[in-house]
Design an enzyme around this catalytic site. Structure first.
Site, short mmCIF file in Angstrom:
data_model
loop_
_atom_site.label_atom_id
_atom_site.label_comp_id
_atom_site.label_asym_id
_atom_site.label_seq_id
_atom_site.Cartn_x
_atom_site.Cartn_y
_atom_site.Cartn_z
N GLY A 15 13.31 53.35 54.68
CA GLY A 15 14.19 52.74 53.65
C GLY A 15 15.43 53.37 53.43
O GLY A 15 16.08 53.47 52.05
N ASP A 70 9.39 48.71 60.78
CA ASP A 70 8.44 48.19 59.60
C ASP A 70 7.59 49.26 59.20
O ASP A 70 6.74 49.52 60.26
CB ASP A 70 8.00 46.85 59.95
CG ASP A 70 7.07 46.41 58.68
OD1 ASP A 70 6.86 46.95 57.78
OD2 ASP A 70 6.84 45.22 58.85
N TYR A 109 4.51 47.64 39.77
CA TYR A 109 5.09 48.60 40.18
C TYR A 109 4.50 50.10 39.83
O TYR A 109 4.36 50.95 40.50
CB TYR A 109 6.50 48.47 40.04
CG TYR A 109 7.59 49.61 40.27
CD1 TYR A 109 7.79 49.92 41.80
CD2 TYR A 109 8.46 50.29 39.48
CE1 TYR A 109 8.81 50.76 42.14
CE2 TYR A 109 9.10 51.32 39.65
CZ TYR A 109 9.31 51.35 40.98
OH TYR A 109 10.35 52.62 41.34
P1 NAD Z 1 15.61 50.04 47.55
O1 NAD Z 1 15.15 48.67 47.15
O2 NAD Z 1 17.43 49.96 47.32
O3 NAD Z 1 15.49 50.40 48.89
C1 NAD Z 1 14.12 50.40 49.51
C2 NAD Z 1 14.44 50.19 50.99
O4 NAD Z 1 13.38 49.85 51.69
C3 NAD Z 1 15.25 48.84 51.30
O5 NAD Z 1 16.61 49.15 52.15
C4 NAD Z 1 14.51 47.92 52.14
O6 NAD Z 1 15.06 47.22 53.09
C5 NAD Z 1 13.25 49.03 52.82
N1 NAD Z 1 12.02 48.57 53.12
C6 NAD Z 1 11.57 47.46 52.10
N2 NAD Z 1 10.22 47.19 53.03
C7 NAD Z 1 10.14 47.96 54.09
C8 NAD Z 1 9.44 48.12 55.23
N3 NAD Z 1 8.35 47.29 55.09
N4 NAD Z 1 9.65 48.82 56.25
C9 NAD Z 1 10.87 49.67 56.15
N5 NAD Z 1 11.80 49.90 55.33
C10 NAD Z 1 11.53 48.71 54.33
O7 NAD Z 1 14.90 50.97 46.57
P2 NAD Z 1 15.49 52.43 45.94
O8 NAD Z 1 16.14 52.01 44.70
O9 NAD Z 1 16.43 53.14 47.01
O10 NAD Z 1 14.14 53.35 45.86
C11 NAD Z 1 13.76 54.21 46.76
C12 NAD Z 1 12.41 54.77 46.05
O11 NAD Z 1 12.78 55.36 44.99
C13 NAD Z 1 11.15 53.68 45.91
O12 NAD Z 1 10.01 54.24 46.23
C14 NAD Z 1 11.42 53.56 44.51
O13 NAD Z 1 10.23 53.18 43.97
C15 NAD Z 1 11.84 54.81 44.02
N6 NAD Z 1 12.85 54.87 42.61
C16 NAD Z 1 13.86 54.30 42.67
C17 NAD Z 1 14.47 54.24 41.29
C18 NAD Z 1 15.94 53.71 41.06
O14 NAD Z 1 16.41 53.42 39.99
N7 NAD Z 1 16.49 53.16 42.38
C19 NAD Z 1 13.85 54.71 40.14
C20 NAD Z 1 12.69 55.36 40.33
C21 NAD Z 1 11.85 55.15 41.69
N1 SER Z 2 14.81 51.85 38.38
C1 SER Z 2 13.34 51.62 38.52
C2 SER Z 2 13.08 50.24 38.08
O1 SER Z 2 13.68 49.90 37.35
C3 SER Z 2 12.51 52.58 38.19
O2 SER Z 2 11.65 52.96 38.89
O3 SER Z 2 12.24 49.56 38.75
#
Ligand code: NAD
Ligand code: SER
Length: 316
Positions: free
Chosen positions: A10, A54, A144
């Site tokens: 990711g 994937d 989620y």
């Molecule tokens: P994002 O959606 O920006 O990035 C996720 C990435 O995963 C994307 O680039 C997507 O193409 C890739 N992906 C999706 N399906 C896939 C698959 N089958 N195989 C390989 N890659 C795949 O998400 P993010 O904001 O970078 O979040 C990353 C992690 O942090 C997640 O677990 C999310 O729940 C967690 N998180 C994020 C936030 C936030 O505010 N961004 C807050 C809390 C938790």
């Molecule tokens: N930033 C994330 C969301 O809004 C929190 O996990 O889904």
């Protein structure tokens, strides 16, 4: 000493880009393999190895781990809260199966460490709204949040039963300028900067007084690396650590932005994401992370806003 080789799954996402670049600085470009389902993010190009992957295809993931001599995995692939409510089955399947695939492979290949983020979304309407503690009533109201809470138990289970050194943080909403957010309820706190700079106005999908826990990306990246580098005996939580730096409402961030862009105006048109936001705590007590491995945030609201606007201006 084991030579660590890291796989980031990711890596083209909001956190993945910055985390991959930070890990490459520490471990060396060649030792951090970026992977994603979508194409390589422009900011990663030329900075180290990239494979198209994937995470749902366990066999291919296993092959990559063996072929690339991977010793650590950072699993960031997920469907976030707002997108998850539009397609609950997809969110559940990806968020759960990706973690189980990674944990199984970590056990079989005896990986040294695994990182998997959870979220403030584990908390639901029955959790305390203010300074929500590490351990409390946890009844998530979104698919989620349900997937993150279940994932926390799987992490703990694989640690207790198989000794997998898996570590996790419950990130708040993350604010960044390098890569765009991917379908979360807290995304407004990033969009608002772009609209303030380009249009001088922003229509917010959450109401004016919706307080949520937030964090600037440099703090989140540092927290992740500090947790992963902490000695095992400093890690008392194997589900996921509460993590906190600031909380604010759309009205408050708008006031802060107006100090830099006086003509900026905000309006409010809450949509389905309001219900999600209302189910989450307004602030988080992260004293366990602070005591265990010395977590300290650096950015508050004014400092984050100043830095965001400065960097977005440079990027223009
Ligand atoms: P994002 O959606 O920006 O990035 C996720 C990435 O995963 C994307 O680039 C997507 O193409 C890739 N992906 C999706 N399906 C896939 C698959 N089958 N195989 C390989 N890659 C795949 O998400 P993010 O904001 O970078 O979040 C990353 C992690 O942090 C997640 O677990 C999310 O729940 C967690 N998180 C994020 C936030 C936030 O505010 N961004 C807050 C809390 C938790
Ligand atoms: N930033 C994330 C969301 O809004 C929190 O996990 O889904």
């Amino acid at each position: 000493m084991i030579k660590e080789k890291i796989l980031v799954i990711g890596a083209s996402g909001q956190i993945g880009v910055e985390l991959t670049l930070a890990l490459r600085k520490i471990y060396g470009n060649a030792n951090v393999v970026a992977s994603d389902l979508r194409e390589e993010n422009d900011l990663l190009k030329g900075s180290g190895p990239y494979v198209s992957l994937d995470v749902m295809n366990k066999e291919m993931l296993h092959v990559q781990v063996i072929r690339q001599n991977i010793t650590q995995i950072y699993l960031l692939a997920a469907i976030l809260s707002a997108t998850g409510e539009k397609n609950p089955n997809l969110a559940w399947n990806l968020n759960m199966q990706s973690l189980l695939n990674v944990l199984d492979i970590a056990r079989e290949e005896k990986l040294t460490k695994v990182y998997w983020p959870s979220s403030i979304a584990v908390f639901g309407p029955s959790s305390p709204k203010k300074l929500c503690p590490q351990q409390t009533i946890i009844e998530p109201a979104t698919v989620y949040g349900i997937s993150k809470y279940a994932g926390e138990f799987w992490c703990n289970y694989f640690h207790q039963r198989y000794g997998v050194d898996v570590r996790s943080l419950r990130y708040p909403g993350l604010i960044s300028y390098k890569s765009a957010p991917g379908g979360g309820t807290t995304d407004y706190a990033v969009e608002i900067f772009y609209e303030a700079m380009e249009e001088k106005k922003y229509e917010c999908f959450l109401g004016a007084g919706t307080y949520l826990p937030m964090m600037y990306m440099p703090d989140a990246i540092r927290a992740t690396i500090e947790l992963m580098e902490a000695p095992q005996d400093r890690i008392s939580v194997r589900h996921s650590y509460n993590l906190s730096s600031m909380s604010f409402s759309p009205a408050e961030i708008a006031t802060e932005i107006k100090k830099h862009i006086p003509e900026f105006e905000i309006s409010y048109k809450p949509d389905y994401r309001q219900t999600i936001a209302d189910s989450w705590p307004q602030s988080i007590d992260d004293s366990v992370a602070r005591n265990d491995w010395g977590w300290k945030h650096e950015y508050d609201l004014p400092k984050m806003c100043g830095d965001m606007l400065k960097n977005l201006e440079i990027q223009k």
